[in-house]
Design an enzyme around this catalytic site. Structure first.
Site, PDB file in Angstrom:
ATOM      1  N   ASP A  83       5.656   4.767   5.110  1.00 41.44           N
ATOM      2  CA  ASP A  83       6.616   3.833   5.699  1.00 41.44           C
ATOM      3  C   ASP A  83       6.789   2.566   4.861  1.00 41.44           C
ATOM      4  O   ASP A  83       7.605   1.707   5.199  1.00 41.44           O
ATOM      5  CB  ASP A  83       6.223   3.475   7.143  1.00 41.44           C
ATOM      6  CG  ASP A  83       4.836   2.870   7.271  1.00 41.44           C
ATOM      7  OD1 ASP A  83       3.938   3.262   6.505  1.00 41.44           O
ATOM      8  OD2 ASP A  83       4.634   2.008   8.149  1.00 41.44           O
TER       9      ASP A  83
ATOM     10  N   HIS B 126      -7.359  -2.195   5.097  1.00 42.86           N
ATOM     11  CA  HIS B 126      -6.556  -1.150   5.731  1.00 42.86           C
ATOM     12  C   HIS B 126      -7.231   0.188   5.437  1.00 42.86           C
ATOM     13  O   HIS B 126      -8.242   0.261   4.735  1.00 42.86           O
ATOM     14  CB  HIS B 126      -5.128  -1.198   5.185  1.00 42.86           C
ATOM     15  CG  HIS B 126      -4.144  -0.425   6.007  1.00 42.86           C
ATOM     16  ND1 HIS B 126      -4.136  -0.452   7.392  1.00 42.86           N
ATOM     17  CD2 HIS B 126      -3.129   0.398   5.646  1.00 42.86           C
ATOM     18  CE1 HIS B 126      -3.158   0.314   7.833  1.00 42.86           C
ATOM     19  NE2 HIS B 126      -2.536   0.851   6.793  1.00 42.86           N
TER      20      HIS B 126
ATOM     21  N   HIS C  36       0.846  -1.187   0.000  1.00 42.16           N
ATOM     22  CA  HIS C  36       0.000   0.000   0.000  1.00 42.16           C
ATOM     23  C   HIS C  36       0.883   1.238   0.000  1.00 42.16           C
ATOM     24  O   HIS C  36       2.105   1.151   0.112  1.00 42.16           O
ATOM     25  CB  HIS C  36      -0.976  -0.003   1.178  1.00 42.16           C
ATOM     26  CG  HIS C  36      -0.323   0.038   2.532  1.00 42.16           C
ATOM     27  ND1 HIS C  36       0.400  -1.012   3.057  1.00 42.16           N
ATOM     28  CD2 HIS C  36      -0.295   1.013   3.485  1.00 42.16           C
ATOM     29  CE1 HIS C  36       0.839  -0.694   4.261  1.00 42.16           C
ATOM     30  NE2 HIS C  36       0.434   0.532   4.538  1.00 42.16           N
TER      31      HIS C  36
ATOM     32  N   HIS D 221       1.199   3.974   1.969  1.00 42.63           N
ATOM     33  CA  HIS D 221       1.632   4.747   3.127  1.00 42.63           C
ATOM     34  C   HIS D 221       3.155   4.916   3.075  1.00 42.63           C
ATOM     35  O   HIS D 221       3.878   4.030   2.618  1.00 42.63           O
ATOM     36  CB  HIS D 221       1.211   4.069   4.432  1.00 42.63           C
ATOM     37  CG  HIS D 221      -0.212   4.351   4.804  1.00 42.63           C
ATOM     38  ND1 HIS D 221      -0.976   3.520   5.595  1.00 42.63           N
ATOM     39  CD2 HIS D 221      -1.021   5.408   4.490  1.00 42.63           C
ATOM     40  CE1 HIS D 221      -2.190   4.047   5.756  1.00 42.63           C
ATOM     41  NE2 HIS D 221      -2.229   5.182   5.094  1.00 42.63           N
TER      42      HIS D 221
ATOM     43  N   HIS E  22       6.502  -5.465  11.374  1.00 32.81           N
ATOM     44  CA  HIS E  22       5.759  -4.212  11.525  1.00 32.81           C
ATOM     45  C   HIS E  22       5.474  -3.974  13.008  1.00 32.81           C
ATOM     46  O   HIS E  22       4.330  -3.776  13.441  1.00 32.81           O
ATOM     47  CB  HIS E  22       4.456  -4.258  10.716  1.00 32.81           C
ATOM     48  CG  HIS E  22       3.950  -2.898  10.324  1.00 32.81           C
ATOM     49  ND1 HIS E  22       3.034  -2.204  11.073  1.00 32.81           N
ATOM     50  CD2 HIS E  22       4.236  -2.107   9.269  1.00 32.81           C
ATOM     51  CE1 HIS E  22       2.757  -1.054  10.503  1.00 32.81           C
ATOM     52  NE2 HIS E  22       3.482  -0.962   9.388  1.00 32.81           N
TER      53      HIS E  22
END
Length: 316
Positions: free
Chosen positions: A67, A141, A63, A65, A270
Site C-alpha cells: 500500500d 514496523h 517501507h 508494503h 493512514h
C-alpha cells in the site's frame, strides 16, 4: 511549501480514501515536488490535482508494503510519457531498486530519464542541497521502515533599504553585495559590512513524515520542534494493545508524541477503512483532547506550511 495528500487510507483503497501517498510541494522553493510513498493508483490521484509528474524529482519510500509502493511502476512510466526527462532519485529501504527494476523490465518499459537509487541502511542525513536537508531514522514496523525529517535552511534576513538610505549609501550593485552579507568599500572610502544592514534571518520550516510504526524513540528525534508532523492513525483511542500487535500507532499516541516534542501541527493519515464519516471525526476529536492542533486529513487536502513569525530582539 505545501503538503498535498494523494492518499490517506491504510492497507487497501476504499471509496473515499486511496492508499498512502503524500506530496511535498516545493514549487516556490526549488520548482519541484517530492513524493513520500506511492500507493496503488497514485498517478490517478495526481490527475485530480494541479501536480505535474515531470516536477517530481525525488521519491522517499518509508517501507516496502504494497500500500506504499504498488503505484510506483505506473507513475514512473507516466512521468516518461508526459515529458519528464530529468533524472529522478528514489530513497528507501533495501529492495526498492529490485522492485522498480523488475517491474520495468518484465513490462518492457523504457524510461526517458535516469533513476538514481539510494537504498538506506543507516540513520542520518540522506540529502542536502543549498536549501534543504533530509534526515531518515528507522521506525518500528513489521518490516524495515523509515521516517523522514525535512529541514529547510534558514533564509537570510531582508536588506534594510531605509537603513542604507539613512547611511547615504547610493543604490546600485553594491546593494546586492551587501544583501549577501559582504564587506564592501564604497567610492568615498567607507568600509561597510553587509551584516549591519540585514534584518533577522527567517527560520526555515521543518516537516516530519513518518511511515507505519509503533512508538519509538527515533520518532521523537524526527519530530522535535517540527512545524508539521504527518503521522499514521491506524487505530483509535483504547486500541493501543491492538496497535502494538500490528506494529502501528493510535491517534492518541500520535497526539502524545506531537505534544511531547513540541510539534506545531499534527496531521493524521493512514486511516483504517473502519473509520468513515462520524468515526473519522471522532478520531480527530479524541486526538485534540491531547493535542489541540490536530487534523485528520482526507484525500486531496492541501495544507500550507507558514513561516513562523519572527520577534524582533527589542520586542522580546
Amino acid at each position: 511549501m505545501e503538503i498535498e495528500f494523494l492518499g490517506t487510507g491504510a492497507g487497501s483503497p476504499g471509496k473515499f480514501r486511496n492508499v498512502t501517498s503524500t506530496a511535498l510541494r516545493l514549487l516556490d522553493e526549488r520548482n519541484s515536488v517530492w513524493l513520500f510513498d506511492v500507493g496503488e493508483a497514485t498517478q490517478h490521484q495526481i490527475l485530480r490535482t494541479t501536480l505535474k509528474p515531470r516536477k517530481i524529482d525525488k521519491i522517499f519510500i518509508t517501507h516496502l508494503h504494497g500500500d506504499h509502493i504498488f503505484g510506483l511502476p505506473g507513475l514512473l512510466s507516466s512521468r516518461s510519457f508526459q515529458g519528464g526527462n530529468t533524472p529522478l532519485t528514489i530513497y528507501g529501504p533495501k529492495g526498492i531498486r529490485d522492485f522498480v527494476e523488475v517491474s520495468l523490465r518484465v513490462s518492457e518499459t523504457k524510461l526517458s530519464y535516469k533513476i538514481h537509487y539510494q537504498e538506506l541502511t543507516n540513520d542520518g542525513l540522506v540529502f542536502e542541497d543549498p536549501k534543504f536537508r533530509v534526515y531518515a531514522q528507522h521506525l518500528d514496523h513489521r518490516i524495515e521502515c523509515f521516517g523522514y525529517r525535512i529541514v529547510e535552511k534558514d533564509h537570510p534576513g531582508e536588506l534594510q533599504v531605509d537603513k542604507l538610505q539613512a547611511a547615504q549609501i547610493p543604490s546600485g550593485p553594491v546593494y546586492g553585495q551587501l544583501k549577501a552579507g559582504q564587506t564592501v568599500t564604497l567610492p568615498d572610502g567607507r568600509v561597510v559590512n553587509g551584516q549591519d544592514f540585514l534584518g533577522p534571518a527567517q527560520k526555515g520550516r521543518v516537516v516530519a513524515i513518518l511511515g507505519d510504526t509503533r512508538q519509538t524513540q527515533n520518532a521523537s528525534r524526527l519530530t522535535q520542534n517540527a512545524d508539521v508532523l504527518v503521522h499514521e492513525s491506524t487505530f483509535a483511542k483504547g486500541e493501543s494493545k491492538l496497535a502494538r500487535s500490528y506494529y502501528h500507532s493510535t491517534n492518541i499516541q500520535a497526539a502524545e508524541l506531537a505534544k511531547r516534542t513540541h510539534v506545531k501541527m499534527l496531521l493524521l493519515n493512514h486511516i483504517s477503512a473502519r473509520y468513515t464519516g462520524k468515526m473519522a471525526v471522532e478520531l480527530q476529536q479524541q486526538a485534540r483532547e491531547v493535542f489541540k492542533n490536530t487534523r485528520v486529513v482526507k484525500d486531496f487536502d492541501l495544507v500550507t506550511i507558514p513561516f513562523q513569525k519572527m520577534i524582533p530582539e527589542d520586542a522580546k
